[in-house]
Design a protein around this motif. Structure first.
Motif, PDB file in Angstrom:
ATOM      1  N   ARG A 102       4.899  14.238   6.086  1.00  0.00           N
ATOM      2  CA  ARG A 102       5.218  15.222   7.155  1.00  0.00           C
ATOM      3  C   ARG A 102       6.075  16.494   6.600  1.00  0.00           C
ATOM      4  O   ARG A 102       5.957  17.544   6.612  1.00  0.00           O
ATOM      5  CB  ARG A 102       6.168  14.457   8.208  1.00  0.00           C
ATOM      6  CG  ARG A 102       7.101  15.327   9.114  1.00  0.00           C
ATOM      7  CD  ARG A 102       6.084  16.322   9.993  1.00  0.00           C
ATOM      8  NE  ARG A 102       6.699  17.101  10.841  1.00  0.00           N
ATOM      9  CZ  ARG A 102       7.357  18.487  10.543  1.00  0.00           C
ATOM     10  NH1 ARG A 102       7.059  18.843   9.266  1.00  0.00           N
ATOM     11  NH2 ARG A 102       8.178  19.250  11.359  1.00  0.00           N
ATOM     12  N   GLU A 103       6.754  16.147   5.544  1.00  0.00           N
ATOM     13  CA  GLU A 103       7.756  17.088   4.840  1.00  0.00           C
ATOM     14  C   GLU A 103       6.829  18.057   4.113  1.00  0.00           C
ATOM     15  O   GLU A 103       7.117  19.240   4.099  1.00  0.00           O
ATOM     16  CB  GLU A 103       8.655  16.299   3.686  1.00  0.00           C
ATOM     17  CG  GLU A 103       9.521  17.066   2.943  1.00  0.00           C
ATOM     18  CD  GLU A 103      10.119  16.440   1.825  1.00  0.00           C
ATOM     19  OE1 GLU A 103      10.078  15.083   1.610  1.00  0.00           O
ATOM     20  OE2 GLU A 103      10.672  17.236   0.751  1.00  0.00           O
ATOM     21  N   GLU A 114       6.325  -1.918   6.268  1.00  0.00           N
ATOM     22  CA  GLU A 114       7.683  -1.740   6.366  1.00  0.00           C
ATOM     23  C   GLU A 114       8.066  -0.840   4.865  1.00  0.00           C
ATOM     24  O   GLU A 114       8.911  -0.084   4.828  1.00  0.00           O
ATOM     25  CB  GLU A 114       8.348  -2.947   6.227  1.00  0.00           C
ATOM     26  CG  GLU A 114       9.792  -2.764   6.483  1.00  0.00           C
ATOM     27  CD  GLU A 114      10.376  -4.109   6.983  1.00  0.00           C
ATOM     28  OE1 GLU A 114      11.042  -4.228   8.110  1.00  0.00           O
ATOM     29  OE2 GLU A 114      10.662  -5.037   6.209  1.00  0.00           O
ATOM     30  N   GLU A 115       7.311  -1.148   3.742  1.00  0.00           N
ATOM     31  CA  GLU A 115       7.766  -1.007   2.447  1.00  0.00           C
ATOM     32  C   GLU A 115       6.989   0.662   2.054  1.00  0.00           C
ATOM     33  O   GLU A 115       7.638   1.354   1.335  1.00  0.00           O
ATOM     34  CB  GLU A 115       7.500  -1.844   1.425  1.00  0.00           C
ATOM     35  CG  GLU A 115       8.509  -2.835   1.580  1.00  0.00           C
ATOM     36  CD  GLU A 115       9.956  -2.823   1.497  1.00  0.00           C
ATOM     37  OE1 GLU A 115      10.337  -1.628   0.704  1.00  0.00           O
ATOM     38  OE2 GLU A 115      10.825  -3.478   2.253  1.00  0.00           O
ATOM     39  N   PHE A 116       6.093   0.740   2.700  1.00  0.00           N
ATOM     40  CA  PHE A 116       5.331   2.113   2.266  1.00  0.00           C
ATOM     41  C   PHE A 116       4.791   2.948   3.211  1.00  0.00           C
ATOM     42  O   PHE A 116       5.150   4.081   3.226  1.00  0.00           O
ATOM     43  CB  PHE A 116       3.891   1.654   1.765  1.00  0.00           C
ATOM     44  CG  PHE A 116       3.832   0.852   0.250  1.00  0.00           C
ATOM     45  CD1 PHE A 116       4.268   1.577  -0.827  1.00  0.00           C
ATOM     46  CD2 PHE A 116       3.920  -0.470   0.248  1.00  0.00           C
ATOM     47  CE1 PHE A 116       4.441   0.937  -2.003  1.00  0.00           C
ATOM     48  CE2 PHE A 116       4.000  -1.185  -0.836  1.00  0.00           C
ATOM     49  CZ  PHE A 116       4.237  -0.318  -1.959  1.00  0.00           C
ATOM     50  N   MET A 117       4.299   2.439   4.360  1.00  0.00           N
ATOM     51  CA  MET A 117       3.669   3.285   5.287  1.00  0.00           C
ATOM     52  C   MET A 117       4.882   4.412   6.057  1.00  0.00           C
ATOM     53  O   MET A 117       4.725   5.632   6.242  1.00  0.00           O
ATOM     54  CB  MET A 117       3.018   2.685   6.540  1.00  0.00           C
ATOM     55  CG  MET A 117       1.766   2.059   6.037  1.00  0.00           C
ATOM     56  SD  MET A 117       0.879   0.862   7.282  1.00  0.00           S
ATOM     57  CE  MET A 117      -0.079   0.263   6.092  1.00  0.00           C
ATOM     58  N   GLU A 118       6.061   3.905   6.475  1.00  0.00           N
ATOM     59  CA  GLU A 118       7.133   4.603   6.860  1.00  0.00           C
ATOM     60  C   GLU A 118       7.558   5.807   5.971  1.00  0.00           C
ATOM     61  O   GLU A 118       7.749   6.959   6.276  1.00  0.00           O
ATOM     62  CB  GLU A 118       8.236   3.836   7.316  1.00  0.00           C
ATOM     63  CG  GLU A 118       8.019   2.843   8.270  1.00  0.00           C
ATOM     64  CD  GLU A 118       9.327   1.945   8.594  1.00  0.00           C
ATOM     65  OE1 GLU A 118      10.250   2.120   8.120  1.00  0.00           O
ATOM     66  OE2 GLU A 118       8.878   0.823   9.504  1.00  0.00           O
ATOM     67  N   ALA A 140      -3.303   2.392   1.511  1.00  0.00           N
ATOM     68  CA  ALA A 140      -2.221   1.182   2.295  1.00  0.00           C
ATOM     69  C   ALA A 140      -3.072   0.827   3.444  1.00  0.00           C
ATOM     70  O   ALA A 140      -2.886  -0.241   3.913  1.00  0.00           O
ATOM     71  CB  ALA A 140      -0.969   1.680   2.372  1.00  0.00           C
ATOM     72  N   PHE A 141      -3.462   1.827   4.415  1.00  0.00           N
ATOM     73  CA  PHE A 141      -4.062   1.366   5.661  1.00  0.00           C
ATOM     74  C   PHE A 141      -5.239   0.662   5.459  1.00  0.00           C
ATOM     75  O   PHE A 141      -5.376  -0.268   6.134  1.00  0.00           O
ATOM     76  CB  PHE A 141      -4.683   2.663   6.582  1.00  0.00           C
ATOM     77  CG  PHE A 141      -3.545   3.411   7.018  1.00  0.00           C
ATOM     78  CD1 PHE A 141      -2.330   3.187   6.983  1.00  0.00           C
ATOM     79  CD2 PHE A 141      -3.931   4.482   7.964  1.00  0.00           C
ATOM     80  CE1 PHE A 141      -1.366   3.656   7.348  1.00  0.00           C
ATOM     81  CE2 PHE A 141      -3.083   5.353   8.627  1.00  0.00           C
ATOM     82  CZ  PHE A 141      -1.483   4.958   8.506  1.00  0.00           C
ATOM     83  N   ASP A 142      -6.141   0.764   4.281  1.00  0.00           N
ATOM     84  CA  ASP A 142      -7.184  -0.071   4.135  1.00  0.00           C
ATOM     85  C   ASP A 142      -6.793  -1.454   3.710  1.00  0.00           C
ATOM     86  O   ASP A 142      -7.600  -2.275   4.117  1.00  0.00           O
ATOM     87  CB  ASP A 142      -8.086   0.626   2.769  1.00  0.00           C
ATOM     88  CG  ASP A 142      -9.108   1.735   3.361  1.00  0.00           C
ATOM     89  OD1 ASP A 142      -9.288   1.725   4.603  1.00  0.00           O
ATOM     90  OD2 ASP A 142      -9.512   2.322   2.482  1.00  0.00           O
ATOM     91  N   LEU A 143      -5.847  -1.591   3.113  1.00  0.00           N
ATOM     92  CA  LEU A 143      -5.253  -2.933   2.553  1.00  0.00           C
ATOM     93  C   LEU A 143      -4.881  -3.528   3.881  1.00  0.00           C
ATOM     94  O   LEU A 143      -5.065  -4.709   3.986  1.00  0.00           O
ATOM     95  CB  LEU A 143      -4.305  -2.837   1.756  1.00  0.00           C
ATOM     96  CG  LEU A 143      -4.367  -2.824   0.075  1.00  0.00           C
ATOM     97  CD1 LEU A 143      -3.156  -2.369  -0.717  1.00  0.00           C
ATOM     98  CD2 LEU A 143      -4.738  -4.253  -0.204  1.00  0.00           C
ATOM     99  N   HIS A 144      -4.222  -2.920   4.619  1.00  0.00           N
ATOM    100  CA  HIS A 144      -3.531  -3.502   5.992  1.00  0.00           C
ATOM    101  C   HIS A 144      -4.695  -3.940   6.844  1.00  0.00           C
ATOM    102  O   HIS A 144      -4.816  -5.038   7.548  1.00  0.00           O
ATOM    103  CB  HIS A 144      -2.877  -2.140   6.755  1.00  0.00           C
ATOM    104  CG  HIS A 144      -2.035  -2.754   7.725  1.00  0.00           C
ATOM    105  ND1 HIS A 144      -2.719  -2.810   9.174  1.00  0.00           N
ATOM    106  CD2 HIS A 144      -0.750  -2.835   7.899  1.00  0.00           C
ATOM    107  CE1 HIS A 144      -1.719  -3.360   9.925  1.00  0.00           C
ATOM    108  NE2 HIS A 144      -0.690  -3.501   9.217  1.00  0.00           N
TER     109      HIS A 144
END
Lengths: 206, 259
Positions: free
Chosen positions: B228-229, B217-221, B192-196
């Motif tokens: 983290r979990e 908004e939809e993925f990264m968060e 997703a970062f690459d796409l961003h």
């Protein structure tokens, strides 16, 4: 005493060096596991059939949500159907787990060559027709499983057959009736008012 | 002016033509002398011909009784704008990656559901991850089509195709399976970062702040919290498994996961 102390320290050090990630596999009697291996194999391959159907519905959902197709009602219908087919696959997996199966070879249960053959449809009616055909073929496969698991001379799997008949076939027949009814209504609407009929019916599905 | 006009002409060859530009140059035409004016008008005409990607024009043609017979439909009346055309293949691969991993997690959940492993907590954890990626995949398809794109379920990244052939074992011990899940989620987050990066980069064709925003908004968060979990779980397990009774620790940890 001093030597013992050193020994304890050594033990603690070695314990923290490597994590105890693997553990003993217990020996459990397996005479309660009574499913016929042919039956197990057939259910396993039916898991794939359900997932294939899921991805076929996914392609339909993707097609009807396109801006230049713009049939959000049908897109919703098919996306929901995709998730429902996935649920069916999971139900079968749970059934096998309950019967003591799937203790090995799980990684091969799902092959990712699920790619749908058809990706575009000329209109909503043709997609509904394909969906009905897809359901009919799934129903036939379930019936075949029932037949072979009932016919086993050494072991008639009453419970599996009952589960497939009661749960799965009921859903299949209800689903097919629903699709056939929708297709019929749509075709009648489109008889004289082609584009308008599809437009109105799509909004009704939302 | 000549330089400006030339720059403009060059921009016509790029995939995304900015039709608005034509009119701003036409306004300049009044302030420049004879020969230049002809040149500008020529360029403008050329531009108009090349700049046919307009919905309104299509509609005018389609509604005209004589023209409508020759021209087919209103192909330019679509939802495409910005970088979707350029980023569409990457978004398709992203969606297919989500489905692929959703199946992986489903198999991992299945492994923990068998009577020998019998870890309902781990089963629940992986089933949850599988469900989440499945719905993310559907949402990605919906998003691609919202932006005027089209989904292709066959567009699967080469490394995933190779992985499918080797089919690595997903029947792992508890600690290993958490580690694997953490790696998978990170990989998805990085994709997703690459796409961003492409969407928010300097390259004109793929520049698309809306896609970048949507991914944030939809993925990264969501992926941030999942990562983290899982990292938390692996920390807890690593401490518990170095203790005196790893079996009891796993039992209790599994109970915790069932909540």
């Amino acid at each position: 005493m001093k030597g013992f102390g050193v020994f304890v320290v050594f033990c603690l050090a070695s314990a923290s060096a490597a994590l105890q990630c693997e553990h003993r596999i217990p020996k459990i009697p397996d005479d309660w596991i009574d499913m016929n291996s042919v039956c197990v194999k057939r259910i396993k391959s039916h898991v794939m059939e359900e997932l294939k159907a899921a991805m076929q519905y996914m392609a339909m959902g993707a097609h009807f949500s396109r801006d230049t197709i713009n049939r959000p009602g049908f897109a919703k219908l098919f996306f929901d159907a995709a998730s429902e087919e996935r649920e069916h696959a999971i139900k079968l997996i749970h059934y096998l787990l309950m019967r003591g199966e799937l203790t090995s070879g799980v990684s091969d249960l799902i092959k990712r060559s699920l790619m749908p053959s058809t990706m575009t449809w000329s209109d909503a009616a043709s997609a509904l027709r394909d969906a009905l055909q897809l359901e009919a073929s799934v129903t036939k496969k379930i019936r075949d499983i029932i037949k072979s698991c009932e016919d086993e001379t050494d072991f008639n799997d009453y419970h599996l057959v009952d589960y497939l008949t009661g749960d799965f076939l009921t859903e299949q027949y209800q689903g097919q009736r629903d699709l056939a009814g929708k297709l019929s209504t749509l075709e009648k609407l489109m008889d004289k008012h082609g584009a308008l009929g599809e437009f109105l019916f799509d909004k009704k599905l939302l | 002016m000549a330089t400006l006009a030339m720059t403009y002409r060059i921009s016509l060859y790029s995939k995304r033509t900015d039709c608005v530009l034509i009119w701003s140059y036409c306004d300049y035409a009044g302030e420049i002398p004879g020969i230049m004016k002809t040149f500008v008008i020529f360029v403008t005409l050329f531009a108009l011909a090349a700049c046919a990607d307009e919905c309104y024009k299509d509609v005018v043609a389609a509604c005209n009784p004589t023209l409508s017979k020759q021209l087919a439909g209103i192909a330019n009346c679509n939802a495409k704008y910005g970088g979707i055309q350029e980023l569409q293949p990457d978004l398709q691969r992203f969606a297919n990656h989500l489905f692929f991993r959703s199946f992986d997690f489903l198999l991992m959940a299945t492994h923990y559901g068998n009577y020998i492993k019998n870890r309902p907590g781990f089963e629940k954890l992986f089933r949850g991850l599988s469900d989440s990626l499945w719905s993310d995949g559907i949402e990605t398809i919906k998003y691609i089509t919202t932006r005027g794109g089209q989904m292709n379920l066959n567009n699967i990244a080469k490394d995933l195709q190779d992985e499918e052939l080797t089919s690595p074992s997903l029947e792992l011990y508890e600690m290993q399976s958490i580690a694997k899940a953490l790696d998978v989620e990170k990989k998805l987050a990085l994709q997703a970062f690459d796409l961003h990066k492409s969407a928010s980069g300097k390259k004109h064709e793929s520049h698309d702040p809306e896609i970048a925003h949507h991914l944030e908004e939809e993925f990264m968060e969501k992926h941030r919290d999942t990562i983290r979990e899982l990292a938390g779980h692996s920390r807890d397990l690593s401490v518990l498994l170095s203790g005196p009774d790893a079996s009891l620790a796993l039992y209790l940890f599994d109970q915790h996961l069932q909540k």
